[in-house]
Design a protein around this motif. Sequence first.
Motif, mmCIF file in Angstrom:
data_model
loop_
_atom_site.group_PDB
_atom_site.id
_atom_site.type_symbol
_atom_site.label_atom_id
_atom_site.label_comp_id
_atom_site.label_asym_id
_atom_site.label_seq_id
_atom_site.Cartn_x
_atom_site.Cartn_y
_atom_site.Cartn_z
ATOM 1 N N VAL A 145 -80.775 35.467 -33.086
ATOM 2 C CA VAL A 145 -80.393 34.869 -34.372
ATOM 3 C C VAL A 145 -78.867 34.995 -34.634
ATOM 4 O O VAL A 145 -78.381 34.183 -35.207
ATOM 5 N N LEU A 146 -78.407 36.424 -34.707
ATOM 6 C CA LEU A 146 -77.186 36.735 -35.279
ATOM 7 C C LEU A 146 -75.938 36.092 -34.481
ATOM 8 O O LEU A 146 -75.084 35.535 -35.112
ATOM 9 N N LEU A 147 -76.156 36.157 -33.047
ATOM 10 C CA LEU A 147 -75.127 35.959 -32.261
ATOM 11 C C LEU A 147 -74.660 34.251 -32.540
ATOM 12 O O LEU A 147 -73.696 33.755 -32.620
ATOM 13 N N PRO A 148 -75.927 33.373 -32.285
ATOM 14 C CA PRO A 148 -75.962 32.222 -32.534
ATOM 15 C C PRO A 148 -75.063 31.518 -33.829
ATOM 16 O O PRO A 148 -74.372 30.558 -33.793
ATOM 17 N N VAL A 149 -75.504 32.238 -34.836
ATOM 18 C CA VAL A 149 -75.075 31.873 -36.215
ATOM 19 C C VAL A 149 -73.632 32.318 -36.378
ATOM 20 O O VAL A 149 -72.888 31.550 -36.913
#
Length: 84
Positions: A52-56
């Motif tokens: 979730v966090l890394l791609p965003v």
Amino acid sequence: MLLDAALVRLVGSLPLARPRNPPLPAAPRPASSDGCILGLAVLLDAALVRLVLLPVLLRLAGRAGWWSPAWLHKVLPDIKFSHD
């Protein structure tokens, strides 16, 4: 100089000193609870951070998310993909 060395030695040894009346130790957790906590931490890392966090963050950063220094760009091989 000697006083400085003595002070460093004194301050460094303070965490190792034993208190005269140590507090009662907490009851140890069973080993299975440590394993469950570690498993939960790995699952949260895999699900929340990496999916979730890394791609965003990479989407928000745009091309700056893929920036590399010039010296590293010279060292790394130049890889081309067929769809580019």
